[in-house]
Design a protein around this motif. Sequence first.
Motif, short mmCIF file in Angstrom:
data_model
loop_
_atom_site.label_atom_id
_atom_site.label_comp_id
_atom_site.label_asym_id
_atom_site.label_seq_id
_atom_site.Cartn_x
_atom_site.Cartn_y
_atom_site.Cartn_z
N ILE A 1 31.84 137.57 48.34
CA ILE A 1 31.68 139.02 48.45
C ILE A 1 31.10 139.44 49.80
CG2 ILE A 1 30.44 141.02 47.51
CD1 ILE A 1 30.66 139.63 44.72
N TYR A 2 29.97 138.80 50.22
CA TYR A 2 29.38 139.36 51.46
C TYR A 2 29.98 138.73 52.72
CZ TYR A 2 25.42 135.88 51.14
OH TYR A 2 24.62 134.79 51.05
N GLU A 3 29.55 139.28 53.85
CA GLU A 3 30.16 138.96 55.16
C GLU A 3 31.66 139.28 55.16
OE1 GLU A 3 28.74 138.15 58.00
OE2 GLU A 3 26.73 138.15 57.14
N THR B 1 34.43 140.85 52.06
CA THR B 1 34.95 140.25 50.82
C THR B 1 36.18 139.39 51.14
OG1 THR B 1 36.45 142.08 50.33
CG2 THR B 1 34.20 142.26 49.46
N GLU C 1 39.05 139.60 49.89
CA GLU C 1 40.25 140.45 50.07
C GLU C 1 40.35 140.88 51.55
OE1 GLU C 1 38.05 140.83 47.55
OE2 GLU C 1 39.34 140.21 45.89
N ILE C 2 39.21 141.24 52.12
CA ILE C 2 39.21 141.65 53.53
C ILE C 2 39.56 140.47 54.44
CG2 ILE C 2 37.80 142.63 55.41
CD1 ILE C 2 38.61 144.64 53.12
N SER D 1 18.69 136.64 46.53
CA SER D 1 18.73 137.43 47.75
C SER D 1 18.02 138.75 47.49
CB SER D 1 20.20 137.68 48.15
OG SER D 1 20.28 138.61 49.20
N THR E 1 17.59 142.06 48.14
CA THR E 1 18.48 142.91 48.95
C THR E 1 18.07 144.37 48.88
OG1 THR E 1 20.28 141.38 48.47
CG2 THR E 1 20.91 143.54 49.28
N ILE F 1 28.49 135.14 45.39
CA ILE F 1 28.19 136.09 46.46
C ILE F 1 28.88 135.70 47.77
CG2 ILE F 1 26.00 135.03 47.24
CD1 ILE F 1 26.87 138.78 47.14
N ILE G 1 43.16 140.20 54.60
CA ILE G 1 43.74 141.23 55.48
C ILE G 1 43.65 140.77 56.93
CG2 ILE G 1 43.42 143.58 56.40
CD1 ILE G 1 42.54 144.43 53.57
C1 LIG Z 1 23.19 139.93 47.68
C2 LIG Z 1 23.86 140.80 48.70
C3 LIG Z 1 23.47 140.72 50.02
C4 LIG Z 1 24.08 141.53 50.99
N1 LIG Z 1 23.68 141.43 52.28
C5 LIG Z 1 24.20 142.26 53.21
C6 LIG Z 1 23.74 142.24 54.56
O1 LIG Z 1 22.83 141.46 54.90
N2 LIG Z 1 24.28 143.09 55.44
C7 LIG Z 1 25.28 143.96 55.08
O2 LIG Z 1 25.74 144.72 55.93
N3 LIG Z 1 25.76 143.98 53.82
C8 LIG Z 1 25.24 143.17 52.87
N4 LIG Z 1 25.70 143.20 51.59
C9 LIG Z 1 26.78 144.14 51.26
C10 LIG Z 1 28.12 143.42 51.16
O3 LIG Z 1 28.56 143.03 52.45
C11 LIG Z 1 29.11 144.36 50.47
O4 LIG Z 1 28.74 144.43 49.10
C12 LIG Z 1 30.53 143.85 50.60
O5 LIG Z 1 30.99 143.95 51.93
C13 LIG Z 1 31.54 144.62 49.71
O6 LIG Z 1 31.39 145.98 49.94
P1 LIG Z 1 31.22 146.94 48.70
O7 LIG Z 1 30.16 146.38 47.81
O8 LIG Z 1 31.04 148.32 49.23
O9 LIG Z 1 32.58 146.81 47.90
P2 LIG Z 1 33.86 147.75 48.02
O10 LIG Z 1 34.21 147.96 49.45
O11 LIG Z 1 33.63 148.96 47.15
O12 LIG Z 1 34.97 146.83 47.37
C14 LIG Z 1 35.16 146.70 45.95
C15 LIG Z 1 36.33 145.75 45.72
O13 LIG Z 1 37.52 146.31 46.30
C16 LIG Z 1 38.08 145.41 47.25
N5 LIG Z 1 38.63 146.15 48.38
C17 LIG Z 1 38.04 147.14 49.11
N6 LIG Z 1 38.87 147.56 50.08
C18 LIG Z 1 40.01 146.83 49.97
C19 LIG Z 1 41.25 146.79 50.68
N7 LIG Z 1 41.48 147.56 51.74
N8 LIG Z 1 42.20 145.94 50.26
C20 LIG Z 1 41.98 145.12 49.20
N9 LIG Z 1 40.84 145.10 48.49
C21 LIG Z 1 39.86 145.93 48.87
C22 LIG Z 1 36.89 144.54 47.70
O14 LIG Z 1 37.35 143.31 48.24
C23 LIG Z 1 36.13 144.38 46.39
O15 LIG Z 1 36.74 143.37 45.61
C24 LIG Z 1 25.11 142.42 50.61
C25 LIG Z 1 25.51 142.48 49.27
C26 LIG Z 1 24.90 141.69 48.32
C27 LIG Z 1 25.34 141.79 46.88
#
Ligand SMILES: Cc1cc2nc3c(=O)[nH]c(=O)nc-3n(C[C@H](O)[C@H](O)[C@H](O)COP(=O)(O)OP(=O)(O)OC[C@H]3O[C@@H](n4cnc5c(N)ncnc54)[C@H](O)[C@@H]3O)c2cc1C
Length: 178
Positions: free
Chosen positions: A161-163, A165, A167-168, A6, A8, A158, A171
Amino acid sequence: MRSFGSPTGSPVFDAVRVPQENVIGDPEKGLRVALGVLERTRLGAAAQAVGIAQGATNYANQYAKERITFGKPIHEHQGIAFKLAEMEARTAAARELTYRAAAASDRDEPGLAKLTSMAKLIASDTAMWVTTEAVQVLGGYGYVSEYPVERMMRDAKITQIYEGTNEIQRIVISRAMR
Ligand SMILES: Cc1cc2nc3c(=O)[nH]c(=O)nc-3n(C[C@H](O)[C@H](O)[C@H](O)COP(=O)(O)OP(=O)(O)OC[C@H]3O[C@@H](n4cnc5c(N)ncnc54)[C@H](O)[C@@H]3O)c2cc1C
């Protein structure tokens, strides 16, 4: 050679003016619009996860018919046969839940967020489990990049994680149960 699943990047919007006719929803209510979109687009991650899981199952199944140890194909060792059976069954279950959520999305059914979150959660966790088992079925070849399953395992990750995570997703599902 490194391969990229991907490519990104982060788009930056600075002082952008949006013409009135291009505004989606009400100003200052963008988060609600974005979350509404995610309710449906997370089905894409679920479908991707099902595809990865089925691909890994098919590859491992074929490999197990060809690789001979202790005088017979590893497919005939119960330890491997049971793994393959469970990979196939869990993938089928993930696919059915994804289809059910996709049908609900097409029909705009109430409670859609919970259903699409459940499909994304189960399909991606299934893909992660199945691809890890596929690596195990291939033994050392599972781990090296000459064979496709190590890459499938990373691609499965991945989808957790995306769309949103997983964990979300939990929730979203638990809130809908209150
Ligand atoms: C290859 C790739 C492609 C992507 N493509 C897109 C895209 O097209 N569009 C887009 O908008 N984004 C995209 N993303 C971003 C992706 O959606 C985010 O990385 C993802 O939503 C997680 O956000 P973060 O990385 O900020 O993690 P964080 O929010 O920092 O989370 C870190 C960890 O803490 C956990 N966590 C956070 N908050 C809570 C909570 N309240 N309760 C429990 N656990 C929690 C998370 O589940 C995770 O395990 C992409 C990422 C990657 C790696």
